[in-house]
Design a protein around this motif. Structure first.
Motif, mmCIF file in Angstrom:
data_model
loop_
_atom_site.group_PDB
_atom_site.id
_atom_site.type_symbol
_atom_site.label_atom_id
_atom_site.label_comp_id
_atom_site.label_asym_id
_atom_site.label_seq_id
_atom_site.Cartn_x
_atom_site.Cartn_y
_atom_site.Cartn_z
ATOM 1 N N THR A 116 0.825 -1.209 0.000
ATOM 2 C CA THR A 116 0.000 0.000 0.000
ATOM 3 C C THR A 116 0.857 1.256 0.000
ATOM 4 O O THR A 116 0.571 2.234 -0.710
ATOM 5 C CB THR A 116 -0.940 0.005 1.215
ATOM 6 O OG1 THR A 116 -1.737 -1.180 1.209
ATOM 7 C CG2 THR A 116 -1.854 1.218 1.196
ATOM 8 N N LEU A 117 1.917 1.233 0.794
ATOM 9 C CA LEU A 117 2.813 2.388 0.863
ATOM 10 C C LEU A 117 3.501 2.610 -0.480
ATOM 11 O O LEU A 117 3.590 3.751 -0.970
ATOM 12 C CB LEU A 117 3.841 2.179 1.974
ATOM 13 C CG LEU A 117 4.774 3.345 2.304
ATOM 14 C CD1 LEU A 117 3.991 4.604 2.626
ATOM 15 C CD2 LEU A 117 5.686 2.969 3.466
ATOM 16 N N ALA A 118 3.960 1.541 -1.113
ATOM 17 C CA ALA A 118 4.613 1.668 -2.420
ATOM 18 C C ALA A 118 3.639 2.216 -3.454
ATOM 19 O O ALA A 118 3.979 3.122 -4.233
ATOM 20 C CB ALA A 118 5.176 0.322 -2.866
ATOM 21 N N ALA B 129 4.110 18.691 -1.016
ATOM 22 C CA ALA B 129 4.965 18.220 0.067
ATOM 23 C C ALA B 129 4.289 17.006 0.694
ATOM 24 O O ALA B 129 3.061 16.865 0.633
ATOM 25 C CB ALA B 129 5.199 19.305 1.117
ATOM 26 N N VAL B 130 5.097 16.132 1.290
ATOM 27 C CA VAL B 130 4.585 14.891 1.880
ATOM 28 C C VAL B 130 5.079 14.772 3.313
ATOM 29 O O VAL B 130 6.273 14.994 3.591
ATOM 30 C CB VAL B 130 5.027 13.656 1.067
ATOM 31 C CG1 VAL B 130 4.619 12.363 1.765
ATOM 32 C CG2 VAL B 130 4.452 13.701 -0.345
ATOM 33 N N LEU C 19 11.198 4.560 -4.179
ATOM 34 C CA LEU C 19 10.117 5.505 -4.443
ATOM 35 C C LEU C 19 10.210 6.720 -3.530
ATOM 36 O O LEU C 19 10.015 7.863 -3.964
ATOM 37 C CB LEU C 19 8.762 4.811 -4.275
ATOM 38 C CG LEU C 19 8.372 3.837 -5.389
ATOM 39 C CD1 LEU C 19 7.233 2.923 -4.927
ATOM 40 C CD2 LEU C 19 7.966 4.598 -6.650
ATOM 41 N N LEU C 20 10.500 6.493 -2.266
ATOM 42 C CA LEU C 20 10.616 7.601 -1.321
ATOM 43 C C LEU C 20 11.810 8.479 -1.678
ATOM 44 O O LEU C 20 11.719 9.714 -1.680
ATOM 45 C CB LEU C 20 10.753 7.057 0.102
ATOM 46 C CG LEU C 20 10.884 8.088 1.222
ATOM 47 C CD1 LEU C 20 9.657 8.995 1.272
ATOM 48 C CD2 LEU C 20 11.080 7.381 2.567
ATOM 49 N N GLY D 38 14.929 8.194 5.230
ATOM 50 C CA GLY D 38 14.725 8.335 3.798
ATOM 51 C C GLY D 38 13.969 9.596 3.425
ATOM 52 O O GLY D 38 13.937 9.969 2.248
ATOM 53 N N CYS D 39 13.366 10.241 4.406
ATOM 54 C CA CYS D 39 12.706 11.527 4.160
ATOM 55 C C CYS D 39 13.757 12.634 4.122
ATOM 56 O O CYS D 39 14.856 12.502 4.656
ATOM 57 C CB CYS D 39 11.670 11.809 5.246
ATOM 58 S SG CYS D 39 10.267 10.668 5.233
ATOM 59 N N ASP D 40 13.406 13.749 3.518
ATOM 60 C CA ASP D 40 14.350 14.856 3.380
ATOM 61 C C ASP D 40 14.616 15.557 4.704
ATOM 62 O O ASP D 40 15.730 16.034 4.941
ATOM 63 C CB ASP D 40 13.816 15.863 2.357
ATOM 64 C CG ASP D 40 13.588 15.230 1.000
ATOM 65 O OD1 ASP D 40 14.483 14.514 0.519
ATOM 66 O OD2 ASP D 40 12.501 15.445 0.425
#
Length: 279
Positions: A36-38, A52-53, A89-90, A115-117
């Motif tokens: 689901t996340l992918a 933005a996420v 993907l992230l 993995g987030c910025d």
């Protein structure tokens, strides 16, 4: 509840908030949530309304890692492919990403945040590269992310000792961008994400891509190596031993014993029955 969606998606003013929603497992990620996340990240990447996420977790925890207790009969290669898809993907998502961390962020859960910025955490957040305690090695890009963020020696410290850090300690190492009190983190992240969403989307996407490319071009190689190593880990007695020890609230006894049964050679069936599988 287990019948609820495993991933909650909320859009507001150009900000998409993704909430891992398995609080009864401290948001440990199972097969369904990986897929689901992918899928959500894949669609988000091409959604021009998203600027933005934010990634966070429900129930006072960010993510306790991959759910190794969940039944999954897929070959480890396929299971690792699910992690690889999410990490790539992230990493390649064109819009800025923010991890909002309360509670535990361990194992793949911590690497999901890394993995987030940008990472915003409370002082009470708890971080650990817990893999070796489970008889496993780094995954979800940890072998690539950690050395780049803290240097090789500190990366080895975190990975080999599986130490637990609080929010302030993680910030001191450069693994958390900001530490914000519990009662202020929602407002802080909302303001931060709003500022990012208000920025020039193409310029932000290009800047992010340039920074990522400038750091290194070998994430795919690192993930392939992690998947290979993790497949080997799952073929030893240590991974199930760690799970059993966790369930029985005792210290695990790691041996590194190989547990894959080799096919018998013609005419040697009897000898194979008595041979061990430690080699």
């Amino acid at each position: 509840m287990p019948d609820a969606p495993v991933l909650l998606t909320e859009d507001a003013d150009g900000v998409r908030t993704l909430t891992l929603n398995r609080p009864w497992r401290k948001n440990a990620i199972d097969h369904e949530l990986w897929l689901t996340l992918a899928d959500t990240l894949r669609h988000t990447a091409t959604d021009r309304s998203v600027r933005a996420v934010v990634i966070t977790g429900a129930g006072g925890a960010f993510c306790s890692g991959a759910d190794i207790s969940a039944p999954d009969n897929n070959h480890p290669v396929y299971r690792m492919r699910e992690l690889t898809d999410v990490a790539l993907l992230l990493h390649e998502l064109p819009m800025p990403t923010v991890a909002k961390v309360r509670g535990v962020a361990v194992g793949a859960g911590w690497n999901l945040a890394l993995g987030c910025d940008l990472v915003v955490a409370t002082p009470e957040a708890r971080f650990s590269q817990i893999f070796v305690r489970r008889g496993l090695s780094l995954d979800l890009g940890g072998s690539w992310l950690l050395p780049k963020l803290v240097g090789l020696q500190q990366a080895k410290r975190l990975a080999l000792l599986a130490e637990t850090l609080d929010g302030d300690q993680a910030r001191e190492l450069g693994l958390v961008t900001w530490v914000v009190p519990e009662d202020e983190i929602d407002t802080y992240v909302s303001d931060l994400a709003g500022r990012l969403a208000a920025g020039p989307p193409i310029a932000l996407a290009q800047t992010k891509a340039l920074l990522n490319a400038g750091a290194d071009h070998t994430l795919r190689e690192a993930l392939a190596g992690e998947a290979t190593a993790q497949g080997l880990n799952f073929a030893t007695a240590d991974a199930p031993e760690a799970l059993a020890a966790f369930a029985e609230k005792r210290e695990a006894q790691f041996t590194g014993r190989w547990t894959v049964h080799r096919p018998a050679m013609p005419g040697r069936e009897n000898s194979e029955k008595t041979r061990g599988t430690d080699a």
